[in-house]
Write an enzyme that holds these catalytic residues in place. Structure first.
Site, mmCIF file in Angstrom:
data_model
loop_
_atom_site.group_PDB
_atom_site.id
_atom_site.type_symbol
_atom_site.label_atom_id
_atom_site.label_comp_id
_atom_site.label_asym_id
_atom_site.label_seq_id
_atom_site.Cartn_x
_atom_site.Cartn_y
_atom_site.Cartn_z
ATOM 1 N N HIS B 256 0.752 -1.319 -0.145
ATOM 2 C CA HIS B 256 0.268 -0.024 0.079
ATOM 3 C C HIS B 256 0.858 1.077 -0.054
ATOM 4 O O HIS B 256 1.995 1.212 0.727
ATOM 5 C CB HIS B 256 -0.734 0.142 1.562
ATOM 6 C CG HIS B 256 -2.040 1.057 1.311
ATOM 7 N ND1 HIS B 256 -1.766 2.381 1.643
ATOM 8 C CD2 HIS B 256 -3.361 0.968 0.853
ATOM 9 C CE1 HIS B 256 -2.824 3.108 1.418
ATOM 10 N NE2 HIS B 256 -3.821 2.369 1.181
ATOM 11 N N GLU B 314 -7.293 -4.603 0.723
ATOM 12 C CA GLU B 314 -7.950 -5.470 -0.533
ATOM 13 C C GLU B 314 -7.993 -7.215 -0.435
ATOM 14 O O GLU B 314 -8.941 -7.590 -0.779
ATOM 15 C CB GLU B 314 -7.286 -5.380 -2.012
ATOM 16 C CG GLU B 314 -7.903 -4.048 -2.742
ATOM 17 C CD GLU B 314 -7.108 -2.713 -2.292
ATOM 18 O OE1 GLU B 314 -5.816 -2.729 -1.861
ATOM 19 O OE2 GLU B 314 -7.864 -1.631 -1.902
#
Lengths: 388, 388
Positions: B256, B314
């Site tokens: 990320h 996710e």
């Protein structure tokens, strides 16, 4: 903690490199697609100028012809667009909302389009949506597009049901060319933020329409002419404007945050507007507007010395669009059907960078340790209110 | 010329002060509305958390009750929304497009609403639109909302036609709470740019939906679970992931741009997901996903030392929403129906500043002196092409 200051308006931050327009506020100059505004506004068809912004060069004869065919292919609104516009008209939604709503469903009759075709669809149907919504709001039936007419002329035709003269068609074309593009204003920036996620053109344009609707955008020329109507006669101009300035009112149609001298778009629009006011009463109104402008600039120099407040694009936009018999509620959506070409051009430019636009925020809230049970909260809210 | 550098992505620029969330990427901590993510995700109803973000305090019992009534008032979709969703489904439009389209017309059955009511309409109908579009895409009839159910439970119910269990309702609620808000991502920033012009909430949210659709946004958890399906068995995890890393592929669901340690949302979602995989085969899939995660993190440390790549939101989003029997094409729109509450909260915050967001662009195009007549252009284009 970082030492970087918060910059809510992004003032002075350069968020893009562009070949689309250059604004020189100190010199009062505007370049669009590599050429001076004065040239593009009066020497090009709107379709040629759109081609220049989207593809980077002026079109040849066959290129322009092919582009024109593609644009005309999408002029007719499909039923689902007409249906939502009818509902919007029944609810008396604002024209900018109707444009957003109509555009949102504007590609529902199409299978996946490539970006060229989608761009043409958005451009053509924006104009058809706004023109048709004019009709529906007045209780008139929609007018089918006329393929013998240019984009500008067809927009006037679909809105009024009357075939435009050469003068009125040229007036609309000059307007569309003049306001097609103007750097990173809020709507254009919104379009760039959206497309930068690799979303689609329609999503970006719908977002931009939403931004343009806001009164702070400055693309709302509606109120600029109201002062001329209010003043009513040349001899009333000075006392009426003095009264406004003494009361601390802002004069609509004067001053711009970028241009410190005359907005270069004003002269181009003034010339186009003049051609529309030919007979006696019309001419008298035009002369009155010019008088109001002169008096306003003189008095602004007297009341606000050093501010260099000049006539801005809104004043002559209003005069031009009023001369084309548009209702003031349709000035902003007419601005939008021009600027949509600029939005799409910026989307192409932004997409080439491949960059997401993602600034940071600074947290200024609390860091509580635990959530109070709901039954105890009224007491806590009270305590907290007492503390503040 | 100015010495300011162009910053296309606005990296490091602080564009807002916020009380909505604080992200500490180095510590792996997230504060939402003043409380740690771990608390808000599991201890609050979604409706309470929305209230906290919109109004700044947790609701009391009567406040929550009144808020809940207002939200439920708008759950039912009016006919014009259902009509456009049916057209969209016939055209097989993507679910994110359907959400944008449905929201665009979502207030057409209402007269002017105040911002509280409009916010509730947007939140409720976003969920109803996504749920109903699930039905329509599968050829099933829409399901009417059930006012005895919470927002999260009703969303599951309207999408599946099956009344959720306590476990599945809690799973959805934990998901919505976890992803409700996360600073100035691209969609949130788009909403702020639009509302900053003093436009309306619906315009801002429709723009944000358009931004969230983009694959670069990072809110698209669809592909994260594909790797687990592909790998199929625990013993295949290491060779399959090594093969991917050797081929230079990016592992979806890991890494990320903000979090350098474990994304704090991952643990919360992992716990909620685990509760959904109870019986034999389901449990085996969950265990496989955990094995893939462990192997992936180990191999990422080996292949990309120093990058500190961890499981991101996710991966567990996909596991949780798969456990709730959502199709991967509906993961992004489900994300959207949570984040819409954050967008609206940011709009309130931005509006209070009264500031327009308007960065600058730098012109890098030409400054031509004259427009070539159209008949001469093909020759000129050729010359210009030769020069490049």
């Amino acid at each position: 903690m970082t030492a970087t200051a918060t910059n809510i308006g992004l003032d002075g931050v350069i968020a893009a490199e562009t070949k689309l327009s250059a604004i020189d506020g100190e010199q009062g100059q505007l370049i669009i697609g590599g050429y001076s505004l004065e040239q593009v506004a009066t020497q090009l068809q709107f379709e040629e100028l759109v081609y220049l912004l989207w593809y980077g060069t002026l079109p040849t004869v066959p290129q322009l012809k092919a582009f024109d065919i593609m644009l005309k292919r999408f002029r007719q609104l499909p039923d689902n667009v007409l249906d939502v516009l009818r509902v919007a008209a029944r609810q008396q939604k604002q024209p900018m909302d109707a444009l957003r709503i109509g555009l949102s469903v504007a590609d529902l009759d199409q299978q996946e389009l490539d970006s060229n075709a989608l761009s043409c669809l958005i451009l053509s149907r924006s104009a058809s949506i706004v023109a048709t919504y004019q009709r529906l709001l007045s209780g008139d039936p929609p007018v089918a597009p006329d393929d013998s007419l240019s984009h500008a002329a067809n927009y006037l035709y679909m809105g009024s049901g009357v075939r435009p003269t050469q003068t009125t068609a040229k007036g609309m074309e000059t307007y569309l060319n003049t306001v097609i593009e103007h750097g990173l204003n809020a709507s254009t920036f919104a379009a760039r933020v959206i497309i930068a996620t690799q979303s689609d053109l329609l999503s970006a344009v719908v977002g931009a329409v939403g931004a343009l609707k806001g009164p702070l955008h400055g693309g709302a020329p509606g109120p600029a002419l109201e002062m001329v109507f209010e003043i009513g006669s040349a001899e009333n101009a000075e006392p009426a404007i003095r009264a406004k300035l003494n009361a601390g009112e802002r004069l609509m149609g004067f001053g711009h945050r970028v241009y410190k001298v005359r907005d270069p778009r004003a002269d181009v629009l003034a010339a186009a507007a003049e051609a529309l006011y030919v007979n006696g009463q019309q001419r008298a109104f035009y002369e009155l507007a010019k008088t109001v402008e002169t008096v306003a600039i003189d008095l602004l120099a007297e009341y606000k010395p050093g501010r260099r407040l000049q006539t801005n694009v809104e004043f002559y936009t209003a005069l031009l669009l009023h001369g084309l018999q548009l209702d003031p509620t349709f000035f902003a959506p007419t601005f939008a059907i021009a600027r949509v070409a600029g939005w799409i051009a910026h989307c192409y430019e932004q997409s080439k960078t491949g960059r997401l636009i993602r600034p940071k925020s600074r947290y200024v809230g609390e860091r509580n340790t635990s959530i109070a049970p709901i039954a105890l909260r009224s007491h806590l809210n009270l305590l907290s209110a007492e503390r503040n």
